[in-house]
Design an enzyme around this catalytic site. Structure first.
Site, PDB file in Angstrom:
ATOM      1  CG  ASP A 220      67.222  42.241  39.676  1.00 42.02           C
ATOM      2  OD1 ASP A 220      68.272  42.599  39.557  1.00 42.02           O
ATOM      3  OD2 ASP A 220      66.859  41.179  40.084  1.00 42.02           O
ATOM      4  N   GLY A 221      68.766  43.248  36.781  1.00 41.32           N
ATOM      5  CA  GLY A 221      69.001  42.237  35.571  1.00 41.32           C
ATOM      6  C   GLY A 221      70.256  43.033  34.728  1.00 41.32           C
ATOM      7  CG  ASN A 222      71.398  46.948  35.543  1.00 44.37           C
ATOM      8  OD1 ASN A 222      70.425  47.053  34.588  1.00 44.37           O
ATOM      9  ND2 ASN A 222      71.380  48.071  36.229  1.00 44.37           N
ATOM     10  N   GLY A 223      73.545  43.129  35.552  1.00 38.31           N
ATOM     11  CA  GLY A 223      74.559  42.105  35.526  1.00 38.31           C
ATOM     12  C   GLY A 223      74.300  41.235  34.626  1.00 38.31           C
TER      13      GLY A 223
ATOM     14  CD1 TRP B  57      70.293  43.253  28.641  1.00 32.89           C
ATOM     15  CD2 TRP B  57      72.343  44.308  28.710  1.00 32.89           C
ATOM     16  NE1 TRP B  57      70.440  43.826  27.509  1.00 32.89           N
ATOM     17  CE2 TRP B  57      71.714  44.823  27.422  1.00 32.89           C
ATOM     18  CE3 TRP B  57      73.449  44.948  29.108  1.00 32.89           C
ATOM     19  CZ2 TRP B  57      72.258  46.046  26.532  1.00 32.89           C
ATOM     20  CZ3 TRP B  57      74.089  45.860  27.940  1.00 32.89           C
ATOM     21  CH2 TRP B  57      73.395  46.264  27.008  1.00 32.89           C
TER      22      TRP B  57
ATOM     23  CG  ASN C 112      72.246  46.260  45.858  1.00 34.27           C
ATOM     24  OD1 ASN C 112      71.489  47.001  45.417  1.00 34.27           O
ATOM     25  ND2 ASN C 112      72.146  44.878  45.541  1.00 34.27           N
TER      26      ASN C 112
ATOM     27  CD  GLU D 134      46.433  44.703  41.265  1.00 35.76           C
ATOM     28  OE1 GLU D 134      46.842  43.748  40.649  1.00 35.76           O
ATOM     29  OE2 GLU D 134      45.681  44.601  42.059  1.00 35.76           O
TER      30      GLU D 134
END
Ligand code: IPE
Ligand code: IPE
Ligand code: MG
Length: 247
Positions: free
Chosen positions: A20-23, A25, A68, A207
Site C-alpha cells: 500500500d501507498g503507491n498513490g 507516494w 479496487n 504476526e
C-alpha cells in the site's frame, strides 16, 4: 512453520504483503498515481527476489482487491496494463529462479488479455519449486470464504459430505490457498493499520508488521527489517511463555 537462516534467526515460511501507498507516494511528488504504481512494480521485483534468496517459500502479494474495481477507470486500466507487462517481462526470471506463480482471486473478472498472460505464466512455472508466488488479484477474503462455503454446501446437498466432517482443514482446502501453509508474517506498508479484506481466514495466527514506508520505497533493507522483527517475536499460539520455554 519457519526455518533457520544465517543472517536472520528465523525465516518465515510464508510472508503475506499488503503493498500500500503507491498513490500517496506519487502525490507527494506531484505526479499522477500511476507513476506510483510503476515505481511499485520495481519494489515487487526487488521483494520477490529478496524473499526467494532468503529462503521464504510462499510469498503472497495483495496487488488488486475486489474493492479496487471501484477506482477510476483510467487507474484500473493502468494497473491492468502494468500487471500484464510485469508478467510478460518476469516469466524468464521466474523460470530461472524457480518461482511458481499462482493467482488468488476472481481471475474471470480480469481483462481477457491479462487472463491469457496470467494463465501462460501459471502453466509455464507449474514445475518450479524454490518459491511459490501468489498474486492476489481481484481478491477479497469474504468472497473467497463465501465461494468456499458454497462449494462445501453443494457437496453436503449432493450427499458427498456430512456436516460433521467440516473442520478447519476442510475449509482451508476450499480456499485459493489450498495446500499452502498459513502466512507466518503479514507486512502492510503505507501506514494504514487494517486488513482491507485480505486473507481473513489464513491470517488467524500471523504476526503483523505495519510500516509507514510507502510501497515504492520498500526495498530489500526494509524487508530485512521486517524479517528481523519477526524473528524476535514469541509466537505462543495460545500457550504460556513458560510452556514454550519447556518445549
Ligand atoms: C496500493 O497503493 C496499490 C493498490 C491498491 C492497487 P494505493 O494505490 O492504494 O496507494 P494509496 O494508498 O492511495 O497511497
Ligand atoms: C489494499 O489497499 C489493497 C491492495 C494493496 C491491493 P487499499 O488501498 O485498497 O486499501 P484501503 O482502501 O486503504 O483499505
Ligand atoms: Mg491504498
Amino acid at each position: 512453520m519457519q526455518e533457520k537462516n544465517n543472517s536472520i534467526d528465523v525465516v518465515p515460511t510464508h510472508v503475506a504483503l499488503i503493498m500500500d501507498g503507491n498513490g500517496r507516494w506519487a502525490e507527494q511528488r506531484k505526479r499522477p498515481r500511476l507513476f506510483g504504481h510503476k515505481a511499485g512494480v520495481d519494489s515487487v521485483r526487488i521483494i520477490v527476489e529478496a524473499a526467494r534468496n532468503i529462503g521464504v517459500k510462499h510469498l503472497t502479494l495483495y496487488a488488486f482487491s475486489t474493492e479496487n474495481w471501484q477506482r477510476p477507470g483510467v487507474e484500473v486500466k493502468g494497473l491492468m496494463s502494468l500487471l500484464k507487462t510485469y508478467l510478460q517481462v518476469e516469466l524468464k526470471k521466474m523460470l530461472k529462479n524457480g518461482i511458481c506463480l499462482q493467482c488468488f482471486g476472481q481471475m474471470k473478472r480480469l481483462p481477457p488479455d491479462v487472463q491469457d498472460v496470467l494463465n501462460t505464466v501459471i502453466s509455464d512455472t507449474r514445475h518450479c519449486r524454490d518459491m511459490r508466488l501468489n498474486l492476489a488479484l481481484s481478491y477479497g477474503a469474504r468472497a473467497e470464504l463465501v465461494a468456499g462455503v458454497r462449494d462445501i454446501a453443494r457437496k453436503c446437498c449432493a450427499g458427498d459430505l456430512q456436516p460433521d466432517e467440516i473442520d478447519d482443514s476442510l475449509l482451508s482446502d476450499h480456499l485459493y490457498s489450498q495446500g499452502q501453509p498459513d502466512p507466518d508474517l503479514l507486512i502492510r506498508t503505507g501506514g494504514e493499520k487494517r486488513l482491507s479484506n485480505f486473507l481473513l481466514w489464513q491470517l488467524s495466527y500471523a504476526e503483523i508488521y505495519f510500516t509507514e514506508t510507502m510501497w515504492p520505497d520498500f526495498h530489500e533493507q526494509q524487508f530485512l527489517e521486517a524479517l528481523k522483527e519477526f524473528s524476535i517475536r514469541q509466537r505462543r499460539f495460545g500457550k504460556t511463555g513458560a510452556q514454550l520455554a519447556a518445549q
